[in-house]
Enzyme design. Structure first.
Site, PDB file in Angstrom:
ATOM      1  N   GLN A 158      48.980  43.606  39.117  1.00  0.00           N
ATOM      2  CA  GLN A 158      49.779  42.792  38.200  1.00  0.00           C
ATOM      3  C   GLN A 158      49.048  41.495  37.854  1.00  0.00           C
ATOM      4  OE1 GLN A 158      53.010  43.460  36.839  1.00  0.00           O
ATOM      5  NE2 GLN A 158      52.271  41.800  35.557  1.00  0.00           N
ATOM      6  N   ARG A 180      48.617  45.618  31.707  1.00  0.00           N
ATOM      7  CA  ARG A 180      48.554  46.460  32.921  1.00  0.00           C
ATOM      8  C   ARG A 180      47.661  47.674  32.630  1.00  0.00           C
ATOM      9  NH1 ARG A 180      52.450  46.238  36.820  1.00  0.00           N
ATOM     10  NH2 ARG A 180      50.975  47.587  37.898  1.00  0.00           N
ATOM     11  N   HIS A 210      50.820  42.333  45.024  1.00  0.00           N
ATOM     12  CA  HIS A 210      50.803  43.167  43.819  1.00  0.00           C
ATOM     13  C   HIS A 210      49.565  42.798  42.986  1.00  0.00           C
ATOM     14  CE1 HIS A 210      52.142  45.817  40.803  1.00  0.00           C
ATOM     15  NE2 HIS A 210      53.190  45.170  40.321  1.00  0.00           N
ATOM     16  N   CYS A 240      56.372  39.562  35.534  1.00  0.00           N
ATOM     17  CA  CYS A 240      55.763  40.891  35.706  1.00  0.00           C
ATOM     18  C   CYS A 240      56.674  42.004  35.196  1.00  0.00           C
ATOM     19  CB  CYS A 240      55.398  41.109  37.168  1.00  0.00           C
ATOM     20  SG  CYS A 240      56.808  41.164  38.286  1.00  0.00           S
ATOM     21  N   ASP A 246      59.726  35.746  38.773  1.00  0.00           N
ATOM     22  CA  ASP A 246      59.931  37.169  39.069  1.00  0.00           C
ATOM     23  C   ASP A 246      61.375  37.332  39.521  1.00  0.00           C
ATOM     24  OD1 ASP A 246      59.542  39.871  39.642  1.00  0.00           O
ATOM     25  OD2 ASP A 246      58.431  39.520  41.492  1.00  0.00           O
ATOM     26  N   ARG A 253      52.178  52.822  46.143  1.00  0.00           N
ATOM     27  CA  ARG A 253      53.220  51.783  46.107  1.00  0.00           C
ATOM     28  C   ARG A 253      54.106  52.021  47.323  1.00  0.00           C
ATOM     29  NH1 ARG A 253      56.933  49.529  41.206  1.00  0.00           N
ATOM     30  NH2 ARG A 253      54.935  48.509  40.852  1.00  0.00           N
TER      31      ARG A 253
HETATM   32  N1   CP Z   1      55.526  45.031  37.057  1.00  0.00           N
HETATM   33  C1   CP Z   1      55.620  46.231  37.642  1.00  0.00           C
HETATM   34  O1   CP Z   1      54.868  46.572  38.566  1.00  0.00           O
HETATM   35  O2   CP Z   1      56.584  47.035  37.115  1.00  0.00           O
HETATM   36  P1   CP Z   1      57.058  48.445  37.653  1.00  0.00           P
HETATM   37  O3   CP Z   1      57.854  48.208  38.908  1.00  0.00           O
HETATM   38  O4   CP Z   1      57.891  49.010  36.541  1.00  0.00           O
HETATM   39  O5   CP Z   1      55.866  49.289  37.952  1.00  0.00           O
HETATM   40  N1  NVA Z   2      58.826  41.467  43.281  1.00  0.00           N
HETATM   41  C1  NVA Z   2      59.206  42.676  42.607  1.00  0.00           C
HETATM   42  C2  NVA Z   2      58.129  43.107  41.674  1.00  0.00           C
HETATM   43  C3  NVA Z   2      58.433  44.332  40.879  1.00  0.00           C
HETATM   44  C4  NVA Z   2      57.303  44.757  40.002  1.00  0.00           C
HETATM   45  C5  NVA Z   2      59.520  43.761  43.622  1.00  0.00           C
HETATM   46  O1  NVA Z   2      58.769  43.900  44.594  1.00  0.00           O
HETATM   47  O2  NVA Z   2      60.510  44.459  43.445  1.00  0.00           O
END
Ligand code: CP
Ligand code: NVA
Length: 303
Positions: free
Chosen positions: A135, A290, A132, A262, A223, A105
């Protein structure tokens, strides 16, 4: 050595392989009924690198590996040598000697691509500034559990044209659904991603208003208005105010429309409590999936 089976983006995986992943995910999810998957990844190790916080991704990958008999090592950027300047390429080479698969990540999609270029084991995108994909695999699994095949159905994305919206755009061509996006002029999804998806056959409409986007759709998705790493939070909230998913907007969709997010949600900003907790919301199934969808991804990458 064969090329590792990376899972970097939905548009980098053909429909057949995406279906293999989801079908594996569904079989493993239903395993109470029969087959024992508890040794499927026995002896395999996943290393997870986090440059940003996470609840769902971190815990669901860890639990997924453990339930399939594997092991996990979690690395933060700051508590590893990455934070002191060791290159991504060198990190990839070293981790490939210890682990069977790596999830990352990161704030910068280019780092994920560099990791994948130098790793000799599969790399999974656990969210970048650009996309992502894990997701959206869970989201499609959730939609199909509730409503059947997603092909030719219509999905509305309302809010920021962000990383998660980009993975929906990638999925529109690979899974053959129609996608309408309603985003403020200054927060549109990446044009290049949209045009490449259209060239790949995606049916995408950029709608003028949220009300137009959601009319008669099968699913409404939103989101957070401020993603991790975004600047100008107050300004973004102002711009996005007309894009809140609330009871009025859900009423403008079909009463059969599902709602997904998400998570984490900012209740009262991009979505109201009434929608989050309402009859049309499937957000907890989505969060649970997930775990299952990622088991499908792990099994596919390691097969
Ligand atoms: N939806 C998602 O990826 O959540 P987190 O940021 O908690 O991993
Ligand atoms: N768009 C959000 C998604 C979190 C899971 C971010 O990148 O923070």
């Amino acid at each position: 050595m064969l090329n590792p089976r990376h899972f970097l983006d939905i548009d980098k995986c053909d429909e057949n392989n995406l279906r293999v992943i989801l079908s594996r995910a569904t079989s493993i999810k239903g395993s109470e009924a029969g087959v024992d998957y508890s040794d499927l990844l026995a002896g395999r190790t996943l290393v997870m690198i986090f440059e940003k916080p996470s609840t769902r991704t971190r815990v669901s990958f860890q639990v997924a590996m453990q339930q399939l008999g594997g092991m996990v090592v979690v690395m933060g950027e700051k508590d590893s040598q990455l934070g002191r300047g060791e290159t991504i390429a060198d990190t990839a080479r070293v981790l490939s000697r210890y682990a069977d698969i790596i999830m990352m990540r990161t704030h910068d999609h280019a780092k994920l691509l560099e990791l994948a270029a130098y790793a000799t084991v599969p790399v999974i995108n656990g969210l970048t500034d650009r996309s992502h994909p894990c997701q959206i695999m869970a989201d499609i699994m959730t939609f199909e559990e509730h409503r059947g095949p997603i092909r030719d159905r219509t999905i509305a994305w309302v809010g920021d044209g962000n990383n998660v919206s980009h993975s929906w755009i990638h999925a529109a061509s690979q899974f053959g659904f129609k996608l309408r996006l309603a985003c403020p002029a200054s927060l549109q999804p990446n044009e290049d991603i949209v045009s490449k998806a259209r060239a790949n056959g995606a049916r995408i409409i950029i709608a003028d208003t949220p009300e137009i986007a959601v009319k008669d759709v099968d699913l409404v998705v939103t989101d957070t208005w401020v993603s991790m790493g975004d600047a100008n939070a107050d300004q973004r909230r102002q711009i996005l105010l007309p894009f809140q998913v609330n009871d009025n907007l859900m009423a403008a969709a079909s009463d059969q429309a599902l709602f997904m997010h998400c998570l984490p949600a900012h209740r009262g900003d991009e979505v109201t409590n009434s929608v989050m907790d309402g009859q049309q919301s499937v957000i907890w199934d989505e969060a649970e999936n997930r775990l299952h969808a990622q088991k499908g991804v792990l099994a596919w990458s390691l097969s």
